[in-house]
Design an enzyme around this catalytic site. Sequence first.
Site, short mmCIF file in Angstrom:
data_model
loop_
_atom_site.label_atom_id
_atom_site.label_comp_id
_atom_site.label_asym_id
_atom_site.label_seq_id
_atom_site.Cartn_x
_atom_site.Cartn_y
_atom_site.Cartn_z
N HIS A 153 -14.99 4.18 -6.58
CA HIS A 153 -14.74 4.39 -7.96
C HIS A 153 -13.89 3.63 -8.81
O HIS A 153 -14.06 3.67 -9.99
CB HIS A 153 -14.14 6.18 -7.75
N GLU A 159 -15.01 15.29 -10.53
CA GLU A 159 -14.16 16.05 -9.90
C GLU A 159 -13.96 17.52 -10.54
O GLU A 159 -13.54 18.43 -9.97
CB GLU A 159 -12.59 15.33 -9.86
N PHE A 214 -7.31 19.68 -12.01
CA PHE A 214 -7.85 18.45 -11.22
C PHE A 214 -7.29 18.30 -10.08
O PHE A 214 -5.88 18.54 -9.90
CB PHE A 214 -7.67 17.47 -12.08
N HIS A 265 -14.02 7.75 -4.44
CA HIS A 265 -14.12 9.05 -4.99
C HIS A 265 -14.83 10.00 -3.79
O HIS A 265 -15.84 9.73 -3.30
CB HIS A 265 -14.80 9.15 -6.40
N ARG A 325 -7.61 12.35 -4.17
CA ARG A 325 -8.98 11.93 -3.81
C ARG A 325 -8.92 11.14 -2.42
O ARG A 325 -10.01 11.22 -1.96
CB ARG A 325 -9.36 10.88 -4.91
N ARG A 340 -5.11 6.74 -7.32
CA ARG A 340 -5.16 7.22 -8.73
C ARG A 340 -5.52 8.71 -8.59
O ARG A 340 -6.33 9.19 -7.98
CB ARG A 340 -6.12 6.41 -9.55
#
Lengths: 242, 584
Positions: free
Chosen positions: B350, B254, B122, B237, B285, B385
Amino acid sequence: MAEEITLSVFRGDRSGGREQEYKIPAIPGMVVLDALHYIQAHQASDLAVRWNCKAAHCGSCSAEINGSAKLLCKTRVDDYEDEVIHVRPMHTFPVIKDLVTDVSWNYEKLRQIPAFQPAVNAPFTMQQRDVDRIQEFRKCIECFLCQNICHVLREHDAKDAYWGPRMMIRMAELEMHPLDTADRVDLLKGAAGVGYCNITKCCTVVCPQGINITDNGIIPLKERVADKYFDPLGGLVRKMHK
Amino acid sequence: MSENIERHAYDVLIIGSGGAGLRAAIAAAEGGAKVAVLGKSLLGKAHTVMAEGGVAASLANVDPADGWETHFYDTMRSGHFINNYKMAEVFAKEAPARVLELEQWGAVFDRTPDGKIMQRPFGAHTFRRLAHVGDRTGMELIRTLEQKILTVNVDVFQEITATKIFTDNGRAAGAVAYYREDGRFALFSAKAIVIATGGWGKAYKVTSNSWESTGDGAALAFRAGAELVDMEMVQFHPTGMVWPPGVRGILVTEGVRGEGGLLRNSEGERFMEKYDPQRMELSSRDVVARSIYKEVQAGRGTPHGGAWLDITHKGPEYIKRKLPGMYQQFMALADVDITKTPFEVGPTIHYTMGGLRVDALTCATNVPGLFAAGECAGGLHGANRLGGNSLADILVFGKRAGDGALEFLQGSEGTPKLDDAEVQQEIERVLKPLGNEGGENPYAVHEVLQEVMAEHAGISRTGPSLEEGLQKMLELKARAEHMTVPGSRVFNPGWHAVQDVRNMIALCETIIRGAIERKESRGAQWRLDFADELDEYGKVNFVHKLEDGEAKTFSAPVSEMPTELQELFQLGAAPGIAKSAKKE
């Protein structure tokens, strides 16, 4: 696409009600839930509808659209070209107001299902092929459309005899978990009433998650009941091989 | 007229029934406390269900070099070092145990070939770290917690909206709430309260958030005297749906990029090469969202103002297995088959990194007896985040908040008192908009709020525009004092919207105030007039507190890491990579 959409939405409560017509402008890609939100914002702010995610993940916005049990967020208005879109609450559960129904019975039944009892402590070793089928059942978003459409519950209101497809799928995911040790077969035969399902597969048809409720869930559960109660010798052999 | 109300008394009252609230409830109940959970939706429907990609934990099932140090390192770096490092530390250390506990309770994660929990890559995670179930991990998580809650002794109140937290001599004392079903009120006295009501992404129009994300708990706690921190940090996002208009903002996980999806502009160029050549599509992000935005601004956007995301090279079978939700979502809502063709994506709101300022170990706010966990709390994520860190956040700090509340019960004496007059006054306030005419329509106020936030506190910001936005927000706040709605108390969404809008306005004011104060660009805060990240701002968090009804903003020093943690950032590479290089 038509520039204006006509919706006929049930307005009422426990004591009764009737459909009311609303005309709203069409927006490309609009789903029925968007149309209801437009009505709320511009014409009837007290129109009651449950929703959370608007992405078919939460299973809150279950209703009946032109007679079919569907999620409002996943049903596009352009599926109903030149038709009036009739929106009504789920039939099987008591109406609270407009499109919102009292689904608390489902939560009562969920509470009565014996929980997961693993044989060992995590981390588990389980192969993907052994969890594929229970992952299918765990896709359930608890929209209760299957409960709504199941004729045992819908036509006969036999909630005291049969807990419905959602509860069967919950029990199937536990029963078929490679590491679960609890036994729910007595419950299935008894209070949960799996025998009442006569495999019309209506639940499978309406499932927005595409879970093969009848073939992959309910029928294997029926077989477990049959094995235990009606085939004692076979049951014994299987027990020895477990 | 004085209202007859239902009365309850609990040791621990938890407001919010998403992942953090349920995990806190389990912890408090297992410790023997009498616990209630209030949720404004049905059980299992909270915003947690929308998390798709996975839960980040350094289980090291596929990359053995992973460990808590590297997860900590990734989290701090992505947060641009204004995170509360202690939160990030306990978070990275405890996430694996919290994930395994879910497996024990019945969660069924995807498996590795040797039968362990599978982990996927990720954005900005050094290693493959996200335990997942296809693209519906949040649902698996909340369903497991829902099923666990049914086996412990917790009273769950569904579809009930809390409107005010009361204090007694500064200590949290209880809350009043109304049932959405019929509008009757209930009063909950409590020895400790945990806020777990999630974020406030509904303050923006293009959002991936569910209707519930209106920041109720954070606003209630703020009014009760609690401090908010890092409010300017609102995450875009990078990949929301952009077409058709009816679906604009809905999340594209994602996981699509995690599974190998490529981003291209209208000229077919893989533009992430320009912005982050090393991490490319799997950059953090904030970087990916800004890159897409810049491409569109430069005239290289897709027909509807986004970027192309392409996963077709993975083949239909793989896509349908690993990303079944995405496949269906695009087929049903956009008539696009993502196994055959690239699709348009663009930034969508997001997550809110900021929130209630809490103690890293106990989740206690500055108000005695008041705790907060999950998205409504600030500090863990700093300025940005990482994907997968929010599901781990709600597990780690949900448990810690429940334990923190228990510990508080043991150290405190007696039950704080509720003032009946104050309760009646609140009920009158809540009822006032109902059945009245001539006031503001809450839906219209919400729309203006979303326009103001998009225009003045969106992905790119400037000082003058933020100042203008603040003036508009203050005007809107005054207008919102006089909202009215037709209809009765029975399941009346307009009436519910009145509460939601009031809460969002309170929080949005602090988003703008924080953004004005932070005269730099860092993580999610992108100031066109201050394009660089500045050392002096890396040392402060902006904190907001209500004084005599007015929001006051002040700066507080970022807590400094001890030497052994600082050293993790001086190895020339992520700790796990540096360590394995050393071994070779």
